[in-house]
Structures are given as structure tokens and as C-alpha cells.
Design an enzyme around this catalytic site. Structure first.
Site, PDB file in Angstrom:
ATOM      1  N   ASP A 138       0.822  -1.217   0.000  1.00 51.20           N
ATOM      2  CA  ASP A 138       0.000   0.000   0.000  1.00 51.20           C
ATOM      3  C   ASP A 138       0.853   1.262   0.000  1.00 51.20           C
ATOM      4  O   ASP A 138       0.366   2.349   0.331  1.00 51.20           O
ATOM      5  CB  ASP A 138      -0.905   0.019   1.238  1.00 51.20           C
ATOM      6  CG  ASP A 138      -2.222  -0.720   1.002  1.00 51.20           C
ATOM      7  OD1 ASP A 138      -2.415  -1.207  -0.122  1.00 51.20           O
ATOM      8  OD2 ASP A 138      -3.036  -0.800   1.928  1.00 51.20           O
ATOM      9  N   ASP A 291      -7.358  -7.574  13.833  1.00 52.31           N
ATOM     10  CA  ASP A 291      -6.921  -8.903  14.259  1.00 52.31           C
ATOM     11  C   ASP A 291      -7.751  -9.417  15.431  1.00 52.31           C
ATOM     12  O   ASP A 291      -8.209 -10.558  15.442  1.00 52.31           O
ATOM     13  CB  ASP A 291      -5.433  -8.875  14.611  1.00 52.31           C
ATOM     14  CG  ASP A 291      -5.050  -7.659  15.461  1.00 52.31           C
ATOM     15  OD1 ASP A 291      -5.953  -6.939  15.944  1.00 52.31           O
ATOM     16  OD2 ASP A 291      -3.846  -7.420  15.631  1.00 52.31           O
TER      17      ASP A 291
END
Length: 534
Positions: A138, A291
């Protein structure tokens, strides 16, 4: 005329002195009038709630200490608790007995560490035709982007099945990148996915030690490895981080794995069963702890996790104070915000036991992610200092000394080599609790910076290439390092310490002067590694 002027010159300072003394006397009189009937009862209420939270934290820490001792004495290693057997090449089937594994490496402008992580992933001991390395870049810096792509091409020329993937935006940050990475057609061939952040360097045998858990135990969704820090000795701040994170891995994760089959995924150095990941709803970017979000959702669907504590993966601790503050904001704000979003869903869940739901809501979220931060700052940095100004209030010794000391020792024993730094660790954690408490409140109430995501800066070997002149020049920029809240808290603690030294009887001033100094040092940014900006 001269005599009149001389008289006026004498009268003015005396008048000012008199006015100043009158104001001080009035403030002192007002304080005495409101202290007993108003301030003392309010302070007693604060003490009651702080002691209650301290007891909650104390019980949680003692419980985990007892469990971890029992695990060490009588517990079985994960390889004994679950079915485990090494995967070996079959004479007839060949490499096809090895499951297909996807290794994802999300990146964002990782100039200093991209070669380390890609190189370590490509060196994993696993048949080359049964693993796909996926670099999710990214990066917004075009130079870094080109360097990462060239690195991928270099490994591809050596026969490594490596994919360089980019997207047109950074929507969802890391969660968005991982989610987009799972959409590629070649991922359908894979049974398991491994995630390594850009600074993580797994050993060659990582897959051979983790994948068998998932192959032989269909109820397992996640295998989580421990973090091993390559720069723990870089500065005092990294040593303090090591003490906190060692407790998290050697106690919290170990206890969660051994007793509840639930603990939070650490976002990296873990292997997921793709079926479980998809069944839980995949990656979501509704908080900055994608997460933990995935782990909770998978757990609510009945999946189990295992923590392999003797398998360490090398990585880098943030060594600049700026990077550490951004990381801690995300790690404190995200869980509080996720708790707000999921508490009702957890309560209403029908697939897991009431005990497991209690563990997730009370132990995992409420005590560790909310109470621990708030009580540390409010009690030790606000309430205790304020008691020296209000003699009508008595603070019980068991709450001010015994419980905090026990909690501190239980946290510190997980890093025996740093026990001599215990006092520095206490002061450091108390200062950081201001930042964490603010972030926790932002997360609970979904305030302004709730979804702020700043990628933690990694330095790699960058400091080896900086000149002394650059270092000196960067350190002189004090204006960029001042943190107002920390400085103001330090001023208040210094005032309370001075008042206690002059008029108090509890001798809190010893602690208060030390804590004020810690707030000043960190408030002015004199901690961590100094890195030149040019």
C-alpha cells in the site's frame, strides 16, 4: 513634587504586595471551606472506585499467576494437548501431501525492513510449489514501491512463487489490504494463510511447526507464535516495552490458550485456517484492531486457538517515542471500541458457553483493556497525589502499597533479566497510562481519533547510517517533542510532592517527585531513539 513621586513609588509595590497576599489568603480560606464538605467526599468516592478496580485487576493477575504456575508444573505442551505430527513427503503422492499455504506480507512505505521480511518469508522451509508469498504493498512513496517490486521480481527469478499486489486506495488500511489480497483467484487453492507484518522475520521451520496443528485438529482455527524482539536492548524505552509484552505472551496468551482456547490474535506471526476466517466473516475495518475483531468473531462461532510459546518470530519494537505513542493509541483505542461494538453480540451468542463469554467480556476486554489503563492513571497519577492536599481523606495502605506492589511483581517476573529496571518500568507505565486512558475513552465513546491509523515506524539498520551532526541537529528540535498533557500532569505531581514534603505526613513525596520527573522527561520527549528527519 519629587517627594510625592517618591512616596507613590513606594506605595505601589506595597499595594501590589498586599493585594497578592490578600488573594492568596482568600484562595486558602476558600479551599479550607470547601475541602471537608465537598472535595473530601468526592475524593472518597474516587478512591472507592479505584480500589474496586484495583481489586479486580489484582484478582485477574493472581488468577493468571496461579494458572501459569500450574501449567509450568503439570501442563502439557501444545504438541501434547493437540494431535501433532510432522508432515513428510509421500513416495507416491510427493509434495501434494503438503497443504497449500498463502503467506501475506502487508506493507506501507517500509523502506528499512522490506528486504528482511520478504527474504525471511521466501526462505521458509516448505515445498516451493505448495506456498504462495503475497506482498500487499500500500506504499504511497513511489520510490519505495519500485524497490519492493524489484525485490519481489528478484525472488521470483529464483523460482519462488511470489505475487506483488497493489490496489488503488488504502481503504481499511491493513484490514482492507488483507481482505483485498484474499480475493485473488489463486487464493482458492490455499488451505491456510499466514500473516507477517513487514518487520517480522520467521525462522525457516515456522510452517513445519505450525501447520501440523491445523492439519490434524479440524477444530483449530488459529496457531499463534510468540514475538521475539531484535532491538530490545536499543534503549531504555525498548527494554520497558519488552517487559510489558513478555507478560502478554508468556502469561496472558499462554493462560488463554491453555484454559479457554481463546486469546486475541496478535495480527502477525499467526496461521489461520481459511475456512474459519471466511466463516467468521473475513477481515473487517470497523476498528483499528482488525486482528482482535476476527479472533472474537471466530471464537463466537466455536473455533479454537492454540498459542505456541516456544516458537518465536523476530521483529522490531518501536524505538522512537512518537512511533510508540501512535502504536499505543491504536492498541488502546481499538479494543475499547471493539468492546462497545461487540458486547451485545457476545452476550446473545448461543454457540459458546457462559464461562467463555464471561472470560471474553470480563477478563479479556473489561479488566485488561479498560480497567487496567484507567485505574493506572486515575489512581496513581490523580487520586493518590490529590490525597496529600486533603488530610480528611485516608488512603488504606493495602490499596496504595500492597496491591500495586503485588500486581507489579507479577507483571515483572516474566522478564527476569530486567528486574533491576522495575522502578523505571513502573514510572514509564504510569506515564503511558495517561495516553492509553485517553485512547480508551476515545474508543468507548467513538470520539474524534477513534479510527486513526498511523503505521508504526520501523528503523531497521537506519541509525547505522546517520551522522553525529544529523543526530545533534534532530535532537535540538524540542518544540516538535513537547507533549502538553504529560507536562501539565508533571507540574501537578510536582506541586503535590512539594506540598506533601512541606505539610504532609504520608511521605508520598518520594514517589511523587520521581513520577513527576518521569512525566517531564517523557513530556519533553527525552526518551527513546532520536532519529534525524533530514
Amino acid at each position: 513634587m519629587d517627594r510625592l513621586s517618591y512616596s507613590s513609588a513606594n506605595i505601589l509595590p506595597q499595594t501590589f504586595q498586599g493585594t497578592r497576599d490578600d488573594i492568596v489568603e482568600q484562595i486558602a480560606l476558600l479551599w479550607q471551606q470547601i475541602r471537608a464538605p465537598l472535595v473530601a467526599p468526592l475524593l472518597n468516592i474516587c478512591i472507592y472506585f479505584c480500589l474496586l478496580m484495583s481489586v479486580m485487576l489484582f484478582i485477574e493477575r493472581v488468577y493468571m499467576a496461579v494458572v501459569i504456575v500450574l501449567i509450568k508444573l503439570f501442563g502439557k505442551k501444545p504438541e501434547k494437548r493437540y494431535k501433532w505430527g510432522a508432515i513428510k513427503e509421500d513416495v507416491e503422492l510427493g509434495n501434494s501431501v503438503y497443504p497449500m499455504v498463502l503467506v501475506q506480507i502487508p506493507m506501507y512505505n517500509e523502506r528499512e525492513v522490506y528486504q528482511l521480511s520478504i527474504g525471511a518469508a521466501c526462505a521458509l522451509s516448505w515445498p516451493s510449489n505448495r506456498v504462495i508469498i503475497q506482498v500487499l504493498d500500500d506504499s504511497t512513496d513511489l520510490t519505495i514501491k519500485d524497490l519492493v517490486e524489484m525485490e519481489c521480481q528478484k525472488w521470483a527469478s529464483k523460482g519462488i512463487n511470489i505475487k506483488y499486489e497493489i490496489r488503488g486506495n488504502r481503504n481499511g488500511y491493513k484490514a482492507g489490504a488483507l481482505k483485498e489480497g484474499m480475493k485473488h483467484s489463486y487464493v482458492r487453492e490455499c488451505d491456510y494463510v499466514v500473516i507477517f507484518d513487514a518487520d517480522f522475520q520467521p525462522d525457516r521451520d515456522f510452517l513445519s511447526r505450525t501447520i501440523p496443528f491445523l492439519v490434524h485438529n479440524p477444530e483449530l482455527a488459529l496457531v499463534q507464535a510468540r514475538w521475539k524482539f531484535v532491538n530490545a536492548d536499543e534503549c531504555l524505552m525498548t527494554r520497558m516495552q519488552e517487559m510489558s509484552l513478555d507478560y502478554h505472551f508468556t502469561v496472558e496468551q499462554e493462560v488463554g490458550s491453555a484454559t479457554h482456547a481463546f486469546f486475541g490474535f496478535n495480527g502477525t506471526a499467526g496461521v489461520w485456517r481459511i475456512k474459519a476466517l471466511n466463516e467468521a466473516g473475513g477481515w473487517k475495518d470497523r476498528t483499528t484492531v482488525e486482528d482482535m475483531d476476527l479472533a472474537v468473531r471466530a471464537s463466537l462461532r466455536g473455533w479454537k486457538f492454540v498459542f505456541v510459546g516456544d516458537l518465536g518470530v523476530k521483529n522490531e519494537l518501536p524505538s522512537t517515542f512518537k512511533a510508540y505513542r501512535y502504536q499505543q493509541h491504536r492498541w488502546s483505542c481499538g479494543p475499547a471500541n471493539l468492546f462497545r461494538k461487540m458486547v451485545r453480540e457476545i452476550i446473545a451468542n448461543k454457540k459458546v458457553s457462559a464461562w467463555k463469554k464471561f472470560h471474553v467480556i470480563y477478563g479479556f476486554f473489561f479488566v485488561r483493556k479498560i480497567v487496567a489503563h484507567i485505574v493506572t492513571f486515575v489512581f496513581y497519577c490523580v487520586v493518590i497525589p490529590t490525597t496529600v492536599l486533603v488530610p480528611e481523606v485516608q488512603l488504606p495502605k493495602w490499596g496504595a502499597v500492597y496491591i500495586p506492589s503485588t500486581i507489579t511483581l507479577l507483571n515483572a517476573v516474566s522478564t527476569p533479566r530486567s528486574l533491576h529496571l522495575l522502578v523505571f518500568w513502573i514510572l514509564f507505565e504510569n506515564v503511558m497510562s495517561l495516553h492509553r486512558t485517553k485512547a480508551t475513552i476515545i474508543g468507548l465513546f467513538e470520539a474524534g481519533r477513534v479510527n486513526e491509523w498511523v503505521v508504526t515506524e520501523k528503523l531497521g539498520d537506519a541509525l547505522k547510517h546517520k551522522t553525529a551532526k544529523q543526530m545533534k541537529r534532530s535532537q535540538s528540535r524540542i518544540g516538535e517533542r513537547i507533549h502538553v498533557l504529560e507536562v501539565l500532569t508533571g507540574v501537578y505531581l510536582f506541586f503535590c510532592a512539594s506540598y506533601d514534603l512541606a505539610f504532609g505526613k504520608n511521605h508520598f513525596y518520594i514517589y511523587l517527585f520521581l513520577q513527576a520527573g518521569a512525566f517531564f522527561i517523557m513530556g519533553f520527549g527525552y526518551i527513546g531513539t532520536f532519529v534525524p528527519t533530514y
